[in-house]
Design an enzyme around this catalytic site. Structure first.
Site, PDB file in Angstrom:
ATOM      1  N   ARG A  64      -8.380  -0.062   4.411  1.00 38.23           N
ATOM      2  CA  ARG A  64      -7.323   1.239   4.226  1.00 38.23           C
ATOM      3  C   ARG A  64      -6.288  -0.002   3.263  1.00 38.23           C
ATOM      4  O   ARG A  64      -5.930   0.801   2.409  1.00 38.23           O
ATOM      5  CB  ARG A  64      -7.608   2.379   4.784  1.00 38.23           C
ATOM      6  CG  ARG A  64      -8.619   2.789   5.414  1.00 38.23           C
ATOM      7  CD  ARG A  64      -7.654   4.180   5.708  1.00 38.23           C
ATOM      8  NE  ARG A  64      -7.043   4.670   5.854  1.00 38.23           N
ATOM      9  CZ  ARG A  64      -5.493   4.874   6.396  1.00 38.23           C
ATOM     10  NH1 ARG A  64      -5.946   4.889   8.217  1.00 38.23           N
ATOM     11  NH2 ARG A  64      -4.553   5.406   6.381  1.00 38.23           N
ATOM     12  N   LYS A  80       1.075  -1.398  -0.424  1.00 37.42           N
ATOM     13  CA  LYS A  80       0.171  -0.210  -0.255  1.00 37.42           C
ATOM     14  C   LYS A  80       0.893   1.251  -0.304  1.00 37.42           C
ATOM     15  O   LYS A  80       0.373   2.157  -1.180  1.00 37.42           O
ATOM     16  CB  LYS A  80      -1.265  -0.022   1.357  1.00 37.42           C
ATOM     17  CG  LYS A  80      -1.252   1.594   1.641  1.00 37.42           C
ATOM     18  CD  LYS A  80      -2.854   1.445   2.554  1.00 37.42           C
ATOM     19  CE  LYS A  80      -1.698   1.279   3.871  1.00 37.42           C
ATOM     20  NZ  LYS A  80      -1.396   3.426   4.465  1.00 37.42           N
ATOM     21  N   ASN A  81       2.154   1.620   0.594  1.00 39.09           N
ATOM     22  CA  ASN A  81       2.764   2.592   0.801  1.00 39.09           C
ATOM     23  C   ASN A  81       3.736   2.776  -0.231  1.00 39.09           C
ATOM     24  O   ASN A  81       4.103   3.912   0.067  1.00 39.09           O
ATOM     25  CB  ASN A  81       3.123   2.591   2.065  1.00 39.09           C
ATOM     26  CG  ASN A  81       2.447   2.458   3.541  1.00 39.09           C
ATOM     27  OD1 ASN A  81       1.185   2.841   3.438  1.00 39.09           O
ATOM     28  ND2 ASN A  81       2.766   2.167   4.729  1.00 39.09           N
ATOM     29  N   ASP A 132       4.967   0.344  12.281  1.00 36.07           N
ATOM     30  CA  ASP A 132       3.691  -0.512  11.808  1.00 36.07           C
ATOM     31  C   ASP A 132       2.825  -1.713  11.858  1.00 36.07           C
ATOM     32  O   ASP A 132       1.880  -2.453  11.947  1.00 36.07           O
ATOM     33  CB  ASP A 132       3.436  -0.438   9.825  1.00 36.07           C
ATOM     34  CG  ASP A 132       2.922   1.468   9.519  1.00 36.07           C
ATOM     35  OD1 ASP A 132       3.928   1.392   8.579  1.00 36.07           O
ATOM     36  OD2 ASP A 132       3.230   2.246  10.304  1.00 36.07           O
ATOM     37  N   ARG A 190       0.700  14.035  13.077  1.00 36.59           N
ATOM     38  CA  ARG A 190       1.545  13.735  11.169  1.00 36.59           C
ATOM     39  C   ARG A 190       1.953  15.001  10.816  1.00 36.59           C
ATOM     40  O   ARG A 190       1.293  15.963   9.926  1.00 36.59           O
ATOM     41  CB  ARG A 190       0.013  13.576  10.588  1.00 36.59           C
ATOM     42  CG  ARG A 190      -0.663  12.554  11.526  1.00 36.59           C
ATOM     43  CD  ARG A 190       0.482  11.433  11.498  1.00 36.59           C
ATOM     44  NE  ARG A 190       0.700  10.810  10.217  1.00 36.59           N
ATOM     45  CZ  ARG A 190       0.569   9.578   9.885  1.00 36.59           C
ATOM     46  NH1 ARG A 190      -0.665   8.660  10.394  1.00 36.59           N
ATOM     47  NH2 ARG A 190       1.262   9.265   8.585  1.00 36.59           N
TER      48      ARG A 190
HETATM   49  C1  EPZ Z   1       4.815   6.544   5.896  1.00 37.68           C
HETATM   50  O1  EPZ Z   1       3.418   7.594   7.208  1.00 37.68           O
HETATM   51  C2  EPZ Z   1       3.199   5.034   6.330  1.00 37.68           C
HETATM   52  N1  EPZ Z   1       2.758   6.299   4.942  1.00 37.68           N
HETATM   53  C3  EPZ Z   1       3.032   5.198   7.356  1.00 37.68           C
HETATM   54  O2  EPZ Z   1       2.567   3.620   7.345  1.00 37.68           O
HETATM   55  C4  EPZ Z   1       4.180   5.022   8.256  1.00 37.68           C
HETATM   56  O3  EPZ Z   1       3.566   4.141   9.583  1.00 37.68           O
HETATM   57  C5  EPZ Z   1       5.692   5.729   8.676  1.00 37.68           C
HETATM   58  O4  EPZ Z   1       5.942   6.380   7.506  1.00 37.68           O
HETATM   59  C6  EPZ Z   1       6.514   5.382   9.615  1.00 37.68           C
HETATM   60  O5  EPZ Z   1       7.217   4.421   9.157  1.00 37.68           O
HETATM   61  C7  EPZ Z   1       2.588   6.194   3.886  1.00 37.68           C
HETATM   62  O6  EPZ Z   1       3.521   5.364   3.517  1.00 37.68           O
HETATM   63  C8  EPZ Z   1       1.397   6.253   2.725  1.00 37.68           C
HETATM   64  P1  EPZ Z   1       7.011  10.230   8.586  1.00 37.68           P
HETATM   65  P2  EPZ Z   1       4.023   8.761   7.356  1.00 37.68           P
HETATM   66  O7  EPZ Z   1       6.960  10.713   7.767  1.00 37.68           O
HETATM   67  O8  EPZ Z   1       5.366   9.815   5.663  1.00 37.68           O
HETATM   68  C9  EPZ Z   1       7.924  12.630  11.945  1.00 37.68           C
HETATM   69  C10 EPZ Z   1       0.541   2.313   7.895  1.00 37.68           C
HETATM   70  O9  EPZ Z   1      -0.094   2.478   8.981  1.00 37.68           O
HETATM   71  N2  EPZ Z   1       7.569  13.700  11.407  1.00 37.68           N
HETATM   72  O10 EPZ Z   1       7.572   8.877   8.175  1.00 37.68           O
HETATM   73  O11 EPZ Z   1       3.526  10.409   7.120  1.00 37.68           O
HETATM   74  C11 EPZ Z   1       5.959  12.313  12.077  1.00 37.68           C
HETATM   75  O12 EPZ Z   1       5.335  13.047  13.501  1.00 37.68           O
HETATM   76  C12 EPZ Z   1       0.581   4.475   7.821  1.00 37.68           C
HETATM   77  O13 EPZ Z   1       0.831   2.038   6.481  1.00 37.68           O
HETATM   78  C13 EPZ Z   1       7.553  14.867  11.487  1.00 37.68           C
HETATM   79  O14 EPZ Z   1       8.088  16.022  12.711  1.00 37.68           O
HETATM   80  O15 EPZ Z   1       5.317   9.125   8.377  1.00 37.68           O
HETATM   81  C14 EPZ Z   1       6.268  10.932  13.185  1.00 37.68           C
HETATM   82  O16 EPZ Z   1       6.475  11.369  14.821  1.00 37.68           O
HETATM   83  C15 EPZ Z   1       0.764   4.412   9.399  1.00 37.68           C
HETATM   84  N3  EPZ Z   1       7.838  15.794  10.180  1.00 37.68           N
HETATM   85  C16 EPZ Z   1       7.792  10.544  12.231  1.00 37.68           C
HETATM   86  O17 EPZ Z   1       8.314  12.150  12.356  1.00 37.68           O
HETATM   87  C17 EPZ Z   1       7.278  16.273   9.377  1.00 37.68           C
HETATM   88  O18 EPZ Z   1       7.609  16.911   8.288  1.00 37.68           O
HETATM   89  C18 EPZ Z   1       7.664   9.772  11.004  1.00 37.68           C
HETATM   90  O19 EPZ Z   1       6.520  10.257  10.730  1.00 37.68           O
HETATM   91  C19 EPZ Z   1       7.330  14.801   9.012  1.00 37.68           C
HETATM   92  C20 EPZ Z   1       7.541  13.406   9.267  1.00 37.68           C
END
Ligand code: EPZ
Length: 456
Positions: free
Chosen positions: A411, A34-35, A319, A133
């Protein structure tokens, strides 16, 4: 076509009926990731030529992303699990709120739209059940590449500075290895002028899959999967055919379900090294893991508690934290589960405790003492991965359970109950005639002996 905003009550009126103390046996086919598919769909905006994506999972998140692209003027043709994408007639650069709402991955389109059209307007993705997020890393990086960013009425308005037609390559150091920010910036830099280096980049397999597809389209990206990714911008990207990698999170979910039921199953296709952190922990807790080419077999007997701490790839994936927590509730001895990525991803703990688990939660650390049995009950999932955790809990529990809130599950897991049924689990999706809204919670009348509860 299922789209939550139109069919919310419809999806909430379904449930999965699960008979407890199940066993799994046999082989299960793993769907496309999915991701990965979501970001590859966003990347298709970078070219006017045709993209053919193979092994795309049929999920509501994918359908939502497809609707967003269609709204931009992209032509999409579904052929089973293949998608033909044609962006030559793309007409606008603004993503509509009603389609974007609830699909965080839609925000990743901003990098592609900005670098291709010089401007983009994308609604703020907002928080969700697992955390705030934020998108500050995305914004910081896009500014560094030479764009002006304005956030007005919940819309992120990005524009390439001055009269330039291209973003300008630069060095970007991320404060945290954000998957989404890395993806946004790779897409933005792929059509920028000059070289961009992204330091402290996320290394997830889905990012490597994105870079592989972009390079097939003519991009010049090096060292994806390492901590610093190099992108030499090009003037144009072409079409290509690309097969989405197998979903490592779905694969890990099935391995955990097998371990939780002391079962033996084989999963394929997988890319074994995408799952190493998970298979290592399953081995440490007592399961036998055999890797053969693109398949993994697991044999599980009595398990012992082990500690996990979620981390960016190649660490233990956040995840799979919820499903693994369920596994530890019935393992011998004590275990500690530490969630370090998201601030609110322990929603499943309360419900597992109501089912009989012995867990002490201290902020994002769960201290678990294994118990002999859990009891079946009515459960309402509150996010994608905790719903999978509840299904595993229902399979191991004594007595029957009903899982509601399937709009979360649908989803991210393709044909989940059918795959579990093929493995021998007694599970059925029931459609309740009477729909109900969140506040009513008038779940269809049930015998009183099954306690009802809802994930926090
Ligand atoms: C991706 O989300 C995945 N989603 C998530 O999968 C996954 O859990 C996550 O990466 C971590 O591996 C998709 O790919 C669509 P991040 P993403 O930006 O990109 C902080 C699922 O269940 N952060 O790596 O949103 C944030 O708060 C989903 O399939 C900032 O601080 O995750 C978090 O604590 C859930 N500033 C950490 O980084 C930013 O600008 C990781 O978030 C962006 C993120």
């Amino acid at each position: 076509m299922i789209c939550e905003s139109k069919n919310k009550s419809y999806l909430k009126s379904q449930n999965l009926k699960i008979f407890g103390q199940g066993k799994l046996n046999g082989r299960v086919e793993i769907s496309g990731a999915k991701n990965s598919a979501l970001v590859l769909l966003a990347a298709s905006l970078l070219t006017n030529e045709r993209i053919i994506l193979e092994n795309v999972p049929r999920l509501t998140d994918i359908e939502k992303m497809g609707n967003i692209l269609k709204n931009l003027g992209v032509n999409l043709v579904h052929k089973h699990n293949n998608l033909e994408i044609d962006s030559k007639n793309i007409s606008m650069k603004e993503l509509p709120y009603e389609l974007v709402n609830g699909l965080r991955a839609s925000f990743f389109c901003i990098g592609a739209l900005l670098s291709k059209f010089g401007e983009a307007k994308v609604p703020l993705p907002g928080g969700c059940n697992i955390g705030l997020r934020p998108i500050d890393e995305h914004i910081k990086g896009l500014k560094a590449l030479g764009s002006e960013i304005l956030i007005e009425d919940g819309i992120v308005k990005a524009k390439i500075k001055g009269k330039k037609k291209q973003l300008c390559g630069t060095h970007i150091k991320l404060n945290c290895p954000s998957v989404g920010a890395t993806e946004t910036l790779i897409m933005a830099a792929s059509l920028a002028e000059g070289r961009t280096t992204i330091e402290n980049a996320a290394r997830e397999p889905e990012i490597q899959d994105l870079c592989q597809m972009l390079n097939k389209m003519g991009a010049k990206i090096y060292d994806s999967g390492k901590e610093t990714i190099i992108i030499d911008g090009v003037n144009k990207l072409g079409g290509c055919k690309h097969k989405v990698i197998p979903d490592r999170i779905e694969a890990g979910t099935f391995l955990i379900a097998a371990a939780a039921t002391s079962s033996s199953i084989t999963i394929s296709p997988v890319i074994p090294h995408h799952l190493e952190a998970v298979t290592n922990k399953l081995k440490e807790s007592g399961s036998k893991i055999t890797v053969q080419g693109n398949s993994i077999s697991i044999q599980s007997k009595k398990l012992k508690g082990v500690d996990i701490e979620t981390a960016p790839f190649p660490g233990f994936p956040t995840d799979l934290q919820a499903p693994f927590t369920t596994l530890m509730t019935i393992a011998h001895g004590e275990s500690k589960i530490t969630e370090t990525i998201f601030e609110n991803r322990m929603n499943h703990i309360d419900l597992l405790k109501k089912m009989g688990a012995s867990i002490k939660l201290d902020k994002n650390v769960a201290h678990i003492k294994g118990v002999k049995t859990m009891k079946g009950m009515n459960l309402i999932g509150s996010d994608l991965r905790s719903s999978a955790a509840l299904i595993i809990a229902a399979i191991i529990a004594k007595g029957n359970s009903k899982i509601y809130g399937l709009e979360h599950l649908d989803r991210g897991y393709e044909n989940f109950e059918s795959k579990l049924k093929i493995l021998g689990v007694k599970i059925t999706r029931e459609f309740i005639k009477k729909t109900f809204t969140e506040k009513e919670y008038k779940i269809a009348s049930e015998p009183d002996d099954i306690p009802k509860a809802r994930v926090a």
